[in-house]
Design a protein around this motif. Sequence first.
Motif, PDB file in Angstrom:
ATOM      1  N   LEU A 176       5.328 -64.488 -10.635  1.00  0.00           N
ATOM      2  CA  LEU A 176       4.918 -65.889 -10.546  1.00  0.00           C
ATOM      3  C   LEU A 176       5.127 -66.638 -11.854  1.00  0.00           C
ATOM      4  CD1 LEU A 176       3.562 -68.175  -8.925  1.00  0.00           C
ATOM      5  CD2 LEU A 176       1.340 -67.278  -9.696  1.00  0.00           C
ATOM      6  N   HIS A 177       4.586 -66.094 -12.933  1.00  0.00           N
ATOM      7  CA  HIS A 177       4.682 -66.771 -14.227  1.00  0.00           C
ATOM      8  C   HIS A 177       6.026 -66.484 -14.895  1.00  0.00           C
ATOM      9  CE1 HIS A 177       0.273 -66.593 -13.551  1.00  0.00           C
ATOM     10  NE2 HIS A 177       0.348 -67.828 -14.025  1.00  0.00           N
ATOM     11  N   LEU A 178       6.432 -67.387 -15.757  1.00  0.00           N
ATOM     12  CA  LEU A 178       7.731 -67.264 -16.417  1.00  0.00           C
ATOM     13  C   LEU A 178       7.699 -66.227 -17.532  1.00  0.00           C
ATOM     14  CD1 LEU A 178       8.732 -71.017 -16.793  1.00  0.00           C
ATOM     15  CD2 LEU A 178       9.649 -69.383 -15.147  1.00  0.00           C
ATOM     16  N   SER A 179       8.791 -65.500 -17.660  1.00  0.00           N
ATOM     17  CA  SER A 179       8.992 -64.578 -18.775  1.00  0.00           C
ATOM     18  C   SER A 179       9.571 -65.350 -19.962  1.00  0.00           C
ATOM     19  CB  SER A 179       9.963 -63.472 -18.369  1.00  0.00           C
ATOM     20  OG  SER A 179      11.254 -64.029 -18.127  1.00  0.00           O
ATOM     21  N   ALA A 180       9.760 -64.662 -21.087  1.00  0.00           N
ATOM     22  CA  ALA A 180      10.399 -65.302 -22.243  1.00  0.00           C
ATOM     23  C   ALA A 180      11.788 -65.805 -21.873  1.00  0.00           C
ATOM     24  CB  ALA A 180      10.466 -64.312 -23.404  1.00  0.00           C
TER      25      ALA A 180
END
Length: 204
Positions: A176-180
Amino acid sequence: MFWYKDEIERVEKERNKLEYEPGMIFYGSSSIRLWDTLYKDFAMFYPINLGFGGSTLEACVWFFERIMQPFKPNHIVVYAGDNDLGDGKKPEQVFSSFQQLCSCIHVSFGNVPFTFISIKPSIARWKINHSIDYTNLLIKRAIDQNASQTYFVNVNEKMIDAKGYPVSKFYEPDGLHLSAEGYLLWKDILLPHLLSVNDGLLNS
Protein backbone atom coordinates in the motif's frame (compact mmCIF):
# COMPACT_ATOMS: atom_id res chain seq x y z
CA MET A 1 -13.01 13.14 12.69
CA PHE A 2 -11.83 12.79 16.31
CA TRP A 3 -9.51 9.90 15.37
CA TYR A 4 -7.21 12.38 13.57
CA LYS A 5 -6.63 14.38 16.75
CA ASP A 6 -3.06 13.21 17.43
CA GLU A 7 -2.00 13.54 13.80
CA ILE A 8 -3.44 17.03 13.44
CA GLU A 9 -1.73 18.17 16.62
CA ARG A 10 1.55 16.68 15.34
CA VAL A 11 1.18 18.61 12.06
CA GLU A 12 0.53 21.83 13.95
CA LYS A 13 3.62 21.37 16.13
CA GLU A 14 5.86 20.61 13.15
CA ARG A 15 4.35 23.50 11.21
CA ASN A 16 5.34 25.91 13.98
CA LYS A 17 8.96 24.70 13.85
CA LEU A 18 9.44 25.71 10.22
CA GLU A 19 12.17 28.33 9.91
CA TYR A 20 11.03 29.90 6.63
CA GLU A 21 7.81 31.06 5.02
CA PRO A 22 6.68 28.09 2.91
CA GLY A 23 6.09 28.65 -0.77
CA MET A 24 4.64 25.25 -1.61
CA ILE A 25 2.27 23.22 0.55
CA PHE A 26 2.14 19.44 0.26
CA TYR A 27 -1.10 18.19 1.78
CA GLY A 28 -2.94 14.88 2.03
CA SER A 29 -2.60 11.34 3.32
CA SER A 30 0.30 9.13 4.37
CA SER A 31 1.75 9.12 0.84
CA ILE A 32 2.61 12.75 1.60
CA ARG A 33 3.16 12.27 5.33
CA LEU A 34 5.81 9.56 4.83
CA TRP A 35 7.74 11.32 2.05
CA ASP A 36 10.99 11.53 4.00
CA THR A 37 12.95 13.24 1.22
CA LEU A 38 10.27 15.79 0.37
CA TYR A 39 12.07 18.80 1.86
CA LYS A 40 15.23 17.90 -0.06
CA ASP A 41 13.47 16.89 -3.29
CA PHE A 42 11.58 20.18 -3.60
CA ALA A 43 13.88 22.51 -1.64
CA MET A 44 13.83 25.19 -4.34
CA PHE A 45 10.11 25.74 -3.68
CA TYR A 46 10.47 26.15 0.10
CA PRO A 47 8.03 23.33 0.83
CA ILE A 48 6.13 22.27 3.89
CA ASN A 49 4.76 18.79 4.48
CA LEU A 50 1.26 18.98 5.98
CA GLY A 51 0.27 15.38 5.27
CA PHE A 52 -1.39 13.41 8.04
CA GLY A 53 -1.62 9.65 8.33
CA GLY A 54 -4.83 7.95 7.28
CA SER A 55 -6.24 11.11 5.77
CA THR A 56 -9.14 10.96 3.37
CA LEU A 57 -10.07 13.69 0.92
CA GLU A 58 -13.05 14.28 3.18
CA ALA A 59 -10.68 14.85 6.12
CA CYS A 60 -8.54 17.17 4.01
CA VAL A 61 -11.62 19.34 3.55
CA TRP A 62 -12.64 19.09 7.21
CA PHE A 63 -9.27 20.27 8.55
CA PHE A 64 -8.38 22.64 5.71
CA GLU A 65 -8.91 25.96 7.48
CA ARG A 66 -7.32 24.77 10.71
CA ILE A 67 -4.14 23.55 9.02
CA MET A 68 -3.79 26.08 6.19
CA GLN A 69 -4.85 29.30 7.87
CA PRO A 70 -1.39 30.75 8.65
CA PHE A 71 0.01 30.36 5.14
CA LYS A 72 0.00 32.17 1.81
CA PRO A 73 1.38 29.52 -0.58
CA ASN A 74 2.44 29.98 -4.18
CA HIS A 75 1.37 26.42 -5.02
CA ILE A 76 -0.53 23.57 -3.34
CA VAL A 77 0.11 19.87 -4.05
CA VAL A 78 -2.39 17.28 -2.79
CA TYR A 79 -2.46 13.52 -2.68
CA ALA A 80 -5.51 11.83 -1.14
CA GLY A 81 -8.48 9.71 -2.11
CA ASP A 82 -7.45 6.08 -1.87
CA ASN A 83 -8.33 5.93 1.82
CA ASP A 84 -11.83 7.19 1.02
CA LEU A 85 -12.27 4.43 -1.54
CA GLY A 86 -10.70 1.89 0.81
CA ASP A 87 -13.28 2.87 3.42
CA GLY A 88 -16.07 2.06 0.98
CA LYS A 89 -16.84 5.47 -0.48
CA LYS A 90 -18.08 5.57 -4.08
CA PRO A 91 -16.09 7.40 -6.77
CA GLU A 92 -18.80 10.05 -7.00
CA GLN A 93 -18.50 10.72 -3.26
CA VAL A 94 -14.73 11.08 -3.50
CA PHE A 95 -15.14 13.38 -6.48
CA SER A 96 -17.54 15.50 -4.43
CA SER A 97 -14.87 15.81 -1.72
CA PHE A 98 -12.37 16.85 -4.39
CA GLN A 99 -14.74 19.59 -5.54
CA GLN A 100 -15.15 20.76 -1.96
CA LEU A 101 -11.37 20.87 -1.57
CA CYS A 102 -11.09 22.98 -4.72
CA SER A 103 -13.64 25.36 -3.23
CA CYS A 104 -11.65 25.58 0.02
CA ILE A 105 -8.50 26.43 -1.91
CA HIS A 106 -10.25 29.06 -4.01
CA VAL A 107 -11.91 30.74 -1.02
CA SER A 108 -8.69 30.80 1.02
CA PHE A 109 -6.07 31.44 -1.67
CA GLY A 110 -7.82 32.62 -4.82
CA ASN A 111 -6.44 31.27 -8.07
CA VAL A 112 -3.27 29.77 -6.57
CA PRO A 113 -1.87 26.89 -8.67
CA PHE A 114 -3.09 23.54 -7.39
CA THR A 115 -1.70 20.14 -8.42
CA PHE A 116 -3.58 16.95 -7.67
CA ILE A 117 -1.56 13.73 -7.80
CA SER A 118 -3.62 10.89 -9.24
CA ILE A 119 -4.94 8.28 -6.83
CA LYS A 120 -2.35 5.54 -7.12
CA PRO A 121 -2.98 1.87 -7.86
CA SER A 122 -1.85 -0.45 -5.09
CA ILE A 123 -1.37 -4.16 -4.56
CA ALA A 124 -3.28 -4.14 -1.29
CA ARG A 125 -6.30 -2.44 -2.85
CA TRP A 126 -6.26 -4.05 -6.24
CA LYS A 127 -9.88 -5.21 -5.81
CA ILE A 128 -11.04 -1.60 -5.96
CA ASN A 129 -8.74 -0.51 -8.76
CA HIS A 130 -11.71 0.02 -11.07
CA SER A 131 -13.04 2.57 -8.55
CA ILE A 132 -9.62 4.22 -8.39
CA ASP A 133 -9.50 4.51 -12.18
CA TYR A 134 -13.02 5.93 -12.36
CA THR A 135 -12.37 8.47 -9.61
CA ASN A 136 -9.23 9.62 -11.39
CA LEU A 137 -11.24 9.95 -14.60
CA LEU A 138 -13.87 12.12 -12.91
CA ILE A 139 -11.24 14.37 -11.35
CA LYS A 140 -9.11 14.68 -14.50
CA ARG A 141 -12.15 15.41 -16.66
CA ALA A 142 -13.28 18.18 -14.33
CA ILE A 143 -9.80 19.71 -14.24
CA ASP A 144 -9.40 19.54 -18.02
CA GLN A 145 -12.82 21.06 -18.70
CA ASN A 146 -13.30 23.65 -16.01
CA ALA A 147 -10.35 24.38 -13.79
CA SER A 148 -7.88 27.22 -14.20
CA GLN A 149 -4.47 26.87 -12.59
CA THR A 150 -5.41 23.34 -11.48
CA TYR A 151 -3.39 20.37 -12.70
CA PHE A 152 -3.75 16.59 -12.72
CA VAL A 153 -0.45 14.70 -12.54
CA ASN A 154 -0.80 11.05 -13.50
CA VAL A 155 1.60 8.81 -11.58
CA ASN A 156 -0.33 5.62 -12.35
CA GLU A 157 1.03 5.06 -15.84
CA LYS A 158 4.57 4.63 -14.53
CA MET A 159 3.57 2.48 -11.53
CA ILE A 160 2.13 -0.44 -13.50
CA ASP A 161 3.73 -3.14 -15.62
CA ALA A 162 2.92 -4.23 -19.18
CA LYS A 163 -0.05 -6.24 -17.90
CA GLY A 164 -1.43 -3.28 -15.98
CA TYR A 165 -0.55 -4.57 -12.52
CA PRO A 166 1.29 -2.50 -9.87
CA VAL A 167 5.09 -2.90 -9.91
CA SER A 168 6.04 -4.31 -6.52
CA LYS A 169 9.33 -2.41 -6.14
CA PHE A 170 7.41 0.84 -5.81
CA TYR A 171 5.64 -0.36 -2.66
CA GLU A 172 6.47 -1.30 0.89
CA PRO A 173 5.80 -4.94 1.88
CA ASP A 174 2.26 -3.97 2.90
CA GLY A 175 1.48 -3.40 -0.79
CA LEU A 176 0.00 0.00 0.00
CA HIS A 177 2.59 2.56 1.07
CA LEU A 178 5.34 3.78 -1.23
CA SER A 179 8.88 2.46 -1.03
CA ALA A 180 11.98 4.64 -1.50
CA GLU A 181 11.87 3.70 -5.20
CA GLY A 182 8.22 4.71 -5.31
CA TYR A 183 9.02 8.14 -3.94
CA LEU A 184 11.91 8.54 -6.36
CA LEU A 185 9.51 7.77 -9.20
CA TRP A 186 7.02 10.32 -7.92
CA LYS A 187 9.75 12.93 -7.65
CA ASP A 188 10.86 12.25 -11.23
CA ILE A 189 7.26 12.69 -12.43
CA LEU A 190 6.27 15.63 -10.26
CA LEU A 191 9.40 17.80 -10.31
CA PRO A 192 9.40 18.63 -14.06
CA HIS A 193 5.73 19.58 -13.80
CA LEU A 194 6.33 21.87 -10.82
CA LEU A 195 9.39 23.44 -12.44
CA SER A 196 7.34 24.19 -15.56
CA VAL A 197 4.36 25.63 -13.74
CA ASN A 198 6.50 27.71 -11.37
CA ASP A 199 9.21 28.79 -13.83
CA GLY A 200 8.31 32.48 -13.61
CA LEU A 201 8.23 32.35 -9.83
CA LEU A 202 11.67 30.73 -9.58
CA ASN A 203 13.18 33.27 -11.96
CA SER A 204 11.62 36.33 -10.37
